[in-house]
Design an enzyme around this catalytic site. Structure first.
Site: not given
Length: 515
Positions: A286, A320
């Site tokens: 990720e 994020c």
């Protein structure tokens, strides 16, 4: 089998009793500041010549812990020990592995404020952000335990006469776990627990900024009954030990959450066949985002403004999934920028240990310096509406900052800043807004505020992100509710907290017997 999964409730800090308990936890952990944390290899503490202090980002003169740093030899040894432990751990029934996670969840729940307090002092999280982080860690333990019991059972197949056929999932082997510092309990716990409950052994290289939280979580897993050699705790510099862990021929997979640049380098190195290696290594990654909230002209503007501010400046924008671009229809652009500026100016910035602080520090000096460069660039690329101030006197504090009239190709609109900096971009119409939203290398989260169904359905089809939200903020994914992972260079779309996540740490095996 445990009952149905449900998300851990958040703490209500409007209740005086909860505030007192949290303050007591903050006071209690002070006696443990400066403790030493060794490597753990094969369940044995290993001291090292190199020790790194972990500091409080809100008070960078305050040492939270002293953490041993692994060298290349210790890193290689950790993989070897994990490989030996795998031969035993893979034979432990999935239900027994799951029970270890349930026990760990119960222990973490009973010590919730203690772990949240560590998140405040080592990661700079506010009370609410820390509480959310700990609750999510509990969720991952509970959810992945149930998923292991479900997935590791024999899977359904088409039956034919005269044969007995069985499809099961088996573990892969040794995994390298490299979690981020921004969710140093939740994501670290989820990455570690998912691999372990699937039957793998792991080498955990915690984030350099938040290793104390990881060390304490490993201790908790041992208290829950996890065999001590199933997890090797190996803090250290990525430049020193990262390649050793990734390249080792006994490494079977790498689970990584972090920057796009580092993630792509891991993918490249993992693809190289090493002497003695007998498999294709998997990478579960990720890698961040450049997330946008699109505001249509007929949206609820107050709700949109609140969603943008919460998404952009929660945990100082160090998520994020944080909103770093507000893409606003030209007809409501001026009103929206006024609303978000007003809400942002009301945020309280300061020490996250104080209840009521909205925005704490950024994680360290490197982050502080990087954000300062973008704030300087922003004054050339846009019009400063609010913020821009920075102070590293006692901690790494950056004011929530908004720039208006930013071009969609400017660095402010393209680069992942990972700080409290928001770029406002004007769109000619809704189609133009979606085109701008998609025009980055990333594809993690996004949000659309609109009251027109046809606009939402168009976004459902065209807004290319792994997690898309309508008429709500673009942060705050819940385990089991919003499986999380992105498209494009945001990663491998691993969908953490979803029903197919554990399969990435296993491989399917079919056995057919003639009757």
């Amino acid at each position: 089998m445990m009952g149905a999964f449900s998300n851990e409730p958040m703490t209500d800090f409007s209740q005086a009793d909860n505030r007192r308990l949290f303050e007591a936890a903050l006071a209690q952990i002070k006696s443990q500041y400066g403790n030493s944390y060794p490597l753990l290899i094969g369940g044995r503490p290993v001291q090292s010549e190199s020790v790194k202090p972990s500091v409080n980002p809100a008070r960078h003169g305050e040492i939270v812990g002293l953490v041993a740093q692994a060298n290349r030899q210790r890193a290689s040894q950790a993989v070897d020990v994990a490989a030996a432990a795998f031969e035993r751990w893979k034979r432990v029934p999935p239900t027994a592995r799951a029970r270890t996670l349930y026990k760990a969840a119960a222990l973490l729940r009973s010590r919730k404020h203690e772990f949240s307090a560590w998140l405040v002092v080592e990661a700079g999280k506010t009370w609410i952000e820390a509480d959310v982080d700990t609750a999510e860690a509990i969720d991952f333990l509970e959810y992945y335990g149930r998923e292991a019991e479900r997935i590791c059972a024999p899977q359904p197949l088409v039956r034919i006469p005269g044969e007995d056929n069985e499809w099961t999932y088996v573990p892969l082997g040794v995994g390298i776990i490299i979690p981020p510092w921004n969710f140093p309990l939740a994501i670290m716990a989820g990455m570690t627990a998912s691999a372990v409950v699937a039957g793998n052994t792991v080498v955990l290289k915690p984030a350099s900024a938040t290793p104390v939280i990881a060390a304490r979580f490993v201790q908790l897993l041992h208290e829950a009954g996890l065999p001590e050699d199933v997890i090797q705790f190996v803090p250290g510099s990525g430049g020193e030990i990262g390649d050793v862990l990734i390249d080792h021929p006994l490494t079977r997979f790498i689970s990584f959450t972090g920057s796009m640049e580092v993630g792509l380098r891991i993918v490249e190195r993992a693809a190289r066949l090493q002497p003695g290696q007998r498999w294709i290594k998997r990478v579960i990654a990720e890698l961040g985002g450049k997330d946008a909230i699109v505001v249509d002209r007929d949206a609820n503007l107050e709700a949109a403004a609140q969603g943008i501010v919460q998404s952009a400046f929660g945990y100082a924008g160090q998520k994020c999934s944080a909103c770093s671009r507000a893409i606003i229809h030209v007809d409501v652009y001026d009103e929206m920028t006024e609303r978000i500026t007003m809400l942002t100016s009301q945020l309280s910035i300061g020490d996250p240990a104080l209840q009521g602080t909205d925005v704490g520090p950024v994680i360290d000096r490197a982050a502080y310096n990087k954000i300062r460069q973008y704030v300087t660039a922003g004054k050339q690329e846009g019009r400063l509406l609010v913020g821009g101030g920075m102070d590293e006197g006692s901690g790494y504090f950056v004011e929530p900052t908004i720039f208006a009239d930013v071009d969609s190709q400017a660095s402010l609109a393209q680069d992942e800043i990972f700080g409290p900096v928001l770029a406002c971009i004007q769109a000619d119409d809704f189609g133009h807004a979606l085109a701008i939203a998609n025009d980055t290398p990333y594809g993690l989260t996004g949000s659309v505020y609109s009251n027109r169904r046809e606009r939402l359905e168009l976004a459902r089809e065209l807004f290319h992100v792994g997690n898309l939200y309508f008429n709500r903020k673009c942060t705050g994914a819940l385990v089991g509710v919003h499986p999380f992972g992105g498209f494009n260079l945001s990663g491998t779309d691993s969908k953490a907290g979803g029903p197919d996540y554990l399969i990435q740490f296993m491989q399917g095996k079919v056995v057919s017997e003639k009757m």
